[in-house]
Write an enzyme that holds these catalytic residues in place. Sequence first.
Site, PDB file in Angstrom:
ATOM      1  N   ASP A  14       0.859  -1.187   0.000  1.00 23.37           N
ATOM      2  CA  ASP A  14       0.000   0.000   0.000  1.00 23.37           C
ATOM      3  C   ASP A  14       0.894   1.236   0.000  1.00 23.37           C
ATOM      4  O   ASP A  14       1.866   1.286   0.763  1.00 23.37           O
ATOM      5  CB  ASP A  14      -0.902  -0.020   1.262  1.00 23.37           C
ATOM      6  CG  ASP A  14      -2.084   0.920   1.149  1.00 23.37           C
ATOM      7  OD1 ASP A  14      -1.873   2.120   0.892  1.00 23.37           O
ATOM      8  OD2 ASP A  14      -3.223   0.464   1.316  1.00 23.37           O
ATOM      9  N   LEU A  59      -0.200   4.190   0.836  1.00 20.46           N
ATOM     10  CA  LEU A  59      -0.787   5.063   1.865  1.00 20.46           C
ATOM     11  C   LEU A  59      -1.367   6.360   1.299  1.00 20.46           C
ATOM     12  O   LEU A  59      -1.499   7.344   2.021  1.00 20.46           O
ATOM     13  CB  LEU A  59       0.244   5.376   2.969  1.00 20.46           C
ATOM     14  CG  LEU A  59       0.849   4.160   3.668  1.00 20.46           C
ATOM     15  CD1 LEU A  59       1.870   4.597   4.728  1.00 20.46           C
ATOM     16  CD2 LEU A  59      -0.228   3.302   4.329  1.00 20.46           C
ATOM     17  N   GLY A  65      -4.898   5.154   2.397  1.00 21.64           N
ATOM     18  CA  GLY A  65      -4.881   4.231   3.532  1.00 21.64           C
ATOM     19  C   GLY A  65      -4.064   4.804   4.680  1.00 21.64           C
ATOM     20  O   GLY A  65      -3.349   5.801   4.516  1.00 21.64           O
ATOM     21  N   ALA A  77      -6.567   0.818  -5.058  1.00 23.90           N
ATOM     22  CA  ALA A  77      -7.181   1.477  -6.212  1.00 23.90           C
ATOM     23  C   ALA A  77      -7.323   2.967  -5.973  1.00 23.90           C
ATOM     24  O   ALA A  77      -7.291   3.434  -4.833  1.00 23.90           O
ATOM     25  CB  ALA A  77      -8.576   0.888  -6.469  1.00 23.90           C
ATOM     26  N   GLN A  78      -7.511   3.667  -7.060  1.00 22.86           N
ATOM     27  CA  GLN A  78      -8.039   5.016  -7.023  1.00 22.86           C
ATOM     28  C   GLN A  78      -9.553   4.778  -7.005  1.00 22.86           C
ATOM     29  O   GLN A  78     -10.136   4.406  -8.025  1.00 22.86           O
ATOM     30  CB  GLN A  78      -7.583   5.766  -8.281  1.00 22.86           C
ATOM     31  CG  GLN A  78      -7.875   7.246  -8.318  1.00 22.86           C
ATOM     32  CD  GLN A  78      -9.312   7.636  -8.077  1.00 22.86           C
ATOM     33  OE1 GLN A  78      -9.659   8.153  -6.997  1.00 22.86           O
ATOM     34  NE2 GLN A  78     -10.184   7.391  -9.033  1.00 22.86           N
ATOM     35  N   TYR A  86     -13.812   5.920 -13.398  1.00 19.21           N
ATOM     36  CA  TYR A  86     -13.548   4.892 -12.371  1.00 19.21           C
ATOM     37  C   TYR A  86     -14.190   3.559 -12.788  1.00 19.21           C
ATOM     38  O   TYR A  86     -13.540   2.507 -12.782  1.00 19.21           O
ATOM     39  CB  TYR A  86     -14.097   5.370 -11.023  1.00 19.21           C
ATOM     40  CG  TYR A  86     -14.156   4.306  -9.956  1.00 19.21           C
ATOM     41  CD1 TYR A  86     -12.999   3.769  -9.402  1.00 19.21           C
ATOM     42  CD2 TYR A  86     -15.389   3.823  -9.494  1.00 19.21           C
ATOM     43  CE1 TYR A  86     -13.059   2.789  -8.422  1.00 19.21           C
ATOM     44  CE2 TYR A  86     -15.461   2.854  -8.512  1.00 19.21           C
ATOM     45  CZ  TYR A  86     -14.295   2.333  -7.984  1.00 19.21           C
ATOM     46  OH  TYR A  86     -14.361   1.362  -7.013  1.00 19.21           O
ATOM     47  N   LYS A 122     -12.045   0.157 -13.859  1.00 19.63           N
ATOM     48  CA  LYS A 122     -12.251  -1.132 -13.178  1.00 19.63           C
ATOM     49  C   LYS A 122     -12.690  -2.198 -14.189  1.00 19.63           C
ATOM     50  O   LYS A 122     -12.255  -3.341 -14.133  1.00 19.63           O
ATOM     51  CB  LYS A 122     -13.301  -0.976 -12.075  1.00 19.63           C
ATOM     52  CG  LYS A 122     -12.783  -0.273 -10.840  1.00 19.63           C
ATOM     53  CD  LYS A 122     -11.894  -1.218 -10.025  1.00 19.63           C
ATOM     54  CE  LYS A 122     -11.434  -0.605  -8.737  1.00 19.63           C
ATOM     55  NZ  LYS A 122     -10.698  -1.554  -7.899  1.00 19.63           N
ATOM     56  N   ASN A 136     -22.239  -0.955  -2.614  1.00 14.95           N
ATOM     57  CA  ASN A 136     -21.701   0.141  -1.788  1.00 14.95           C
ATOM     58  C   ASN A 136     -21.349  -0.370  -0.399  1.00 14.95           C
ATOM     59  O   ASN A 136     -22.230  -0.733   0.372  1.00 14.95           O
ATOM     60  CB  ASN A 136     -22.725   1.269  -1.679  1.00 14.95           C
ATOM     61  CG  ASN A 136     -22.799   2.041  -2.969  1.00 14.95           C
ATOM     62  OD1 ASN A 136     -23.303   1.530  -3.974  1.00 14.95           O
ATOM     63  ND2 ASN A 136     -22.250   3.232  -2.972  1.00 14.95           N
ATOM     64  N   GLU A 159     -21.349  14.772 -11.374  1.00 14.54           N
ATOM     65  CA  GLU A 159     -21.046  14.164 -12.674  1.00 14.54           C
ATOM     66  C   GLU A 159     -20.639  12.705 -12.476  1.00 14.54           C
ATOM     67  O   GLU A 159     -19.844  12.411 -11.579  1.00 14.54           O
ATOM     68  CB  GLU A 159     -19.873  14.899 -13.319  1.00 14.54           C
ATOM     69  CG  GLU A 159     -20.269  15.824 -14.446  1.00 14.54           C
ATOM     70  CD  GLU A 159     -19.049  16.521 -14.999  1.00 14.54           C
ATOM     71  OE1 GLU A 159     -18.606  16.127 -16.080  1.00 14.54           O
ATOM     72  OE2 GLU A 159     -18.556  17.444 -14.314  1.00 14.54           O
TER      73      GLU A 159
END
Length: 315
Positions: A31, A33, A36, A74-75, A140, A144, A169, A265
């Site tokens: 990671d 960070l 995170g 991920a972003q 996004y 993915k 979610n 958006e």
Amino acid sequence: MKVIVTGGAGFIGSHLVDELISRGIEVHVLDNLVSGQLHQVNPEAHMYVVDIRSEEARRIILQVKPEAIFHLAAQADIGRSVQHPNYDADVNIIGTINLLEAARNAKVRKFIFASTSAVYGNSHNALISEADVTIPSSYYGLSKLTAESYIRLYYELYRQSYTILRYANVYGPRQIPKGEGGVVSVFLDRIKKGESLNVHGDGQQTRDFIYVKDVVAANLAAMNSGDQQTLQVSTSQKTSINEILKLLSNKFDVSVKKVFTPPREGDIKHSCLCNKKAADILNWQPHYTIEDGLEEIRAFVSQTEDTLKEMEKYE
Ligand code: NAD
């Protein structure tokens, strides 16, 4: 057994790391960070502060030779993906390819990927299935979906085994108040600060809210089942933003002023995912109703506040 969790310092990843460690599994966390936090990483995990796009990340995978990689880094912010599509694609697509290359070289048995309901975009189906058309409405969702395609092709070309989990979610303790599906954490943040809450759109948009521990359980099940499957990890129940705000107000016994703002958006109006395929193939079921999940959060928040008060006594 050894596994790698990318994004193990993040919201969902840190819960997954805790559960794996509690089962006696050796966990290595990759990671950088960016969102995170180090203090969330279980002290028994081997932590590497590293970017998933780097050569260093590939080197660690080759050295550790894990049995499985849980790829959660991920972003994960829809708004940021719309503002910075290059960065979003770089992390979510190039980062995933980098890990896949290392996985096949290290002969990793299983690659388990955190995907998202955002791959469907604005679906008109009341209950979405894995076979439904995927037309993302944000970069996004698109990044993915593209990462998913790379994962499938790595299986076709190199027999790199995988399970793709498309989460609904997710909510729960440690979620930062932004990014994907963070309405619960945003609300809690506003309560703490005594601020009003911005509701994008009319609040009638619905989501399928799944508790983080149920997502962790699906990941664990995917270690030994669901090979070469794409599965929705969800509750199959829809809750509107207005409803969840009401539940939260009651649970925390506060009223927060709502300010309605234009829809964002790339935002999706309705999203509810059928979990039958995951239930059948992974032999998994979500155990938490929205009320159960919010109750755990309430207990977590009050426990954290008690601990903070306790610490203040010693400062
Ligand atoms: P998060 O932001 O808390 O966790 C993501 C982690 O990835 C963070 O610890 C961050 O520091 C790390 N990271 C980001 N870019 C990195 C990079 N280039 N190199 C190394 N580490 C990097 O998000 P989350 O909510 O825990 O999401 C985890 C996964 O689940 C993500 O893949 C996300 O797309 C997916 N997902 C989340 C939800 C949700 O509701 N939270 C829903 C569907 C899918």
